[in-house]
Design a protein around this motif. Structure first.
Motif, PDB file in Angstrom:
ATOM      1  N   ASP A 112      35.344  40.916  48.817  1.00  0.00           N
ATOM      2  CA  ASP A 112      34.348  41.444  47.881  1.00  0.00           C
ATOM      3  C   ASP A 112      33.682  42.702  48.417  1.00  0.00           C
ATOM      4  O   ASP A 112      33.368  43.624  47.665  1.00  0.00           O
ATOM      5  CB  ASP A 112      33.263  40.394  47.604  1.00  0.00           C
ATOM      6  N   GLU A 117      34.081  42.148  43.325  1.00  0.00           N
ATOM      7  CA  GLU A 117      34.395  40.819  42.818  1.00  0.00           C
ATOM      8  C   GLU A 117      35.540  40.883  41.801  1.00  0.00           C
ATOM      9  O   GLU A 117      35.714  41.881  41.105  1.00  0.00           O
ATOM     10  CB  GLU A 117      33.152  40.203  42.165  1.00  0.00           C
ATOM     11  N   TRP A 118      36.288  39.772  41.747  1.00  0.00           N
ATOM     12  CA  TRP A 118      37.420  39.697  40.833  1.00  0.00           C
ATOM     13  C   TRP A 118      37.428  38.309  40.197  1.00  0.00           C
ATOM     14  O   TRP A 118      37.668  37.313  40.880  1.00  0.00           O
ATOM     15  CB  TRP A 118      38.723  39.956  41.584  1.00  0.00           C
ATOM     16  N   PHE A 119      37.129  38.249  38.923  1.00  0.00           N
ATOM     17  CA  PHE A 119      37.074  36.964  38.233  1.00  0.00           C
ATOM     18  C   PHE A 119      38.144  36.899  37.153  1.00  0.00           C
ATOM     19  O   PHE A 119      38.381  37.868  36.421  1.00  0.00           O
ATOM     20  CB  PHE A 119      35.694  36.732  37.614  1.00  0.00           C
ATOM     21  N   THR A 123      35.252  32.901  34.908  1.00  0.00           N
ATOM     22  CA  THR A 123      34.560  32.163  35.967  1.00  0.00           C
ATOM     23  C   THR A 123      35.384  31.945  37.233  1.00  0.00           C
ATOM     24  O   THR A 123      34.824  31.754  38.305  1.00  0.00           O
ATOM     25  CB  THR A 123      34.112  30.782  35.454  1.00  0.00           C
ATOM     26  N   ASN A 125      37.250  32.657  40.472  1.00  0.00           N
ATOM     27  CA  ASN A 125      37.279  33.733  41.451  1.00  0.00           C
ATOM     28  C   ASN A 125      38.730  34.044  41.812  1.00  0.00           C
ATOM     29  O   ASN A 125      39.439  33.207  42.379  1.00  0.00           O
ATOM     30  CB  ASN A 125      36.487  33.324  42.700  1.00  0.00           C
ATOM     31  N   SER A 335      34.588  28.915  43.570  1.00  0.00           N
ATOM     32  CA  SER A 335      34.703  29.672  42.320  1.00  0.00           C
ATOM     33  C   SER A 335      33.645  29.360  41.273  1.00  0.00           C
ATOM     34  O   SER A 335      33.628  29.989  40.218  1.00  0.00           O
ATOM     35  CB  SER A 335      36.091  29.422  41.693  1.00  0.00           C
TER      36      SER A 335
END
Length: 407
Positions: A112, A117-119, A123, A125, A335
């Motif tokens: 991160d 961030e990468w979702f 929701t 992760n 997550s």
């Protein structure tokens, strides 16, 4: 007689397990919040680890048993056996579920910090899922040798990074040695001490080491090699943790900088690597997360396989089902919105509290007749008993503090 060439072995898996994101986070927070004064707790942790893991090495090499299998066999009374199994399973499942969430969440911190961030689907992760896939792929091979070699390589890579950082930051050695040899417990440091112990003397490593030693070595003539592996690998892990604490103490303590993110932790590498510090910390946290994300599910599988008679074939459906469930739990915990630092911190404290339960079972097992002349000596029992006593005292104090019974 030809001397066998030394090579790293199962004890390196133990080091790989406790040098994870939890260690980086807890050690950094310990150094930043209390300087060098809690290094004595690390010394105790490393010595305690060697005392307990030496017992598990003997159990695997000489007794030809995993710890879970031994506990199941030694209890003859059905009620006592059921209670023992429930206690150990609770300790392993609760501890490893929290630990796995912390491992994966900690690894995502580093990514991160660099890539953001990468979702997925709002929701989930994405980085946590990627880490889970890598761990899954390696564990699915069912190759102990491949897993061992992979973890050894990552541990050595992390060692070079953190130890070079320690040298370059030029810590105050008078304060460092004072912290190592003069026990001090500042106000508010109890949970940090518990966490330092929990991140080093990890309960599930007792199961992991016994089973992996049984796989690598085959008779009591191999015991000296198993001990050499232990005397080198575990102190190396302690040295890495000491380097992280000392670097954080030098970089953060005097400046009273609060640690709350991977970017803050990256500052501990900046004196050596300058602007590239955050990228190297991201690599370090990611690597640490992978090592621990692999060892926690593997240890759970060994523990439950021994306790429930599932067999130790790493390619069996039942064995795989155990580690897959722990791995999935870790990905979910990482997550669903909890702060990664909070998950990691909880995992370390939980392990410190659960340690006495598993250590008592180990101490009892190592006094059984099936070990013959290799069962615990009086000195080994005294040292093991001291470890159990200290961890019980610290755990009790931690629980009393948590319930407001201590100021």
């Amino acid at each position: 007689m030809n001397k066998r060439k030394f090579s790293f072995g199962p004890a390196t898996l133990v080091t790989a397990a406790f040098i994870g994101p939890g260690t980086v986070t807890v050690a950094t927070k310990a150094g930043a919040s209390f300087g060098f004064v809690l290094l004595w707790a690390l010394v105790f942790s490393v010595v305690a680890t060697m005392i307990l893991q030496e017992m598990t090495a003997r159990l695997g090499v000489v007794g030809r048993k995993g710890l879970g299998e031994s506990i199941r066999e030694q209890f003859t009374n059905p009620t006592a056996k059921a209670v023992a199994v429930i206690l150990v399973i609770s300790a392993i499942v609760v501890g490893n579920a929290a630990y796995e969430g912390g491992n994966i969440a900690g690894a995502t911190l580093g990514i991160d910090a660099v890539f953001g961030e990468w979702f997925l689907a709002g929701t989930l992760n994405g980085w946590a899922l990627l880490i889970g896939i890598i761990a899954f792929t390696l564990l699915w091979t069912g190759s102990y040798k491949l897993i061992e070699r992979f973890l050894i390589a990552i541990v050595l890579l992390m060692s070079v990074s953190f130890l070079l950082t320690f040298i370059i930051t030029k810590p105050d050695f008078s304060e460092l040695f004072s912290g190592l040899f003069i026990p001090t417990l500042p106000d508010g440091a109890t949970l940090t001490v518990i966490a330092l112990i929990g991140t080093t003397v990890v309960p599930y490593n007792l199961f992991l080491h016994a089973s992996s030693a049984k796989k690598k070595w085959h008779n009591e003539q191999d015991l000296p090699e198993a001990r050499r592996d232990l005397w080198i690998s575990i102190p190396l892990g302690g040295l890495i943790t000491m380097a992280i604490i000392s670097t954080a103490a030098s970089a953060f303590f005097a400046k009273q900088i609060e640690i709350s993110s991977a970017a803050d932790m990256a500052l501990s590498l900046e004196p050596l690597f300058g602007a590239s510090a955050k990228y190297l910390m991201a690599l370090g946290l990611f690597s640490a997360g992978i090592t621990s994300a692999i060892t926690a599910p593997l240890a759970s599988a060994y523990a439950l396989a021994g306790l429930m008679k599932l067999g130790n074939d790493m390619r069996s459906v039942k064995f795989r089902a155990v580690w897959i469930s722990i791995l999935i739990t870790g990905v979910i915990l990482a997550s669903i919105g909890f702060k990664p630092i909070s998950i990691i911190w909880f995992a370390q404290v939980a392990n410190g509290i659960l340690l006495p339960v598993v250590a008592i079972f180990l101490l009892w097992t190592m006094n059984q007749s099936f070990l013959g002349k290799h069962k615990n000596s009086l000195l080994q029992n005294l040292l093991g008993g001291l470890v159990v006593l200290v961890t019980l005292m610290l755990s009790t104090r931690s629980l009393m503090s948590a319930f407001g019974l201590l100021n």
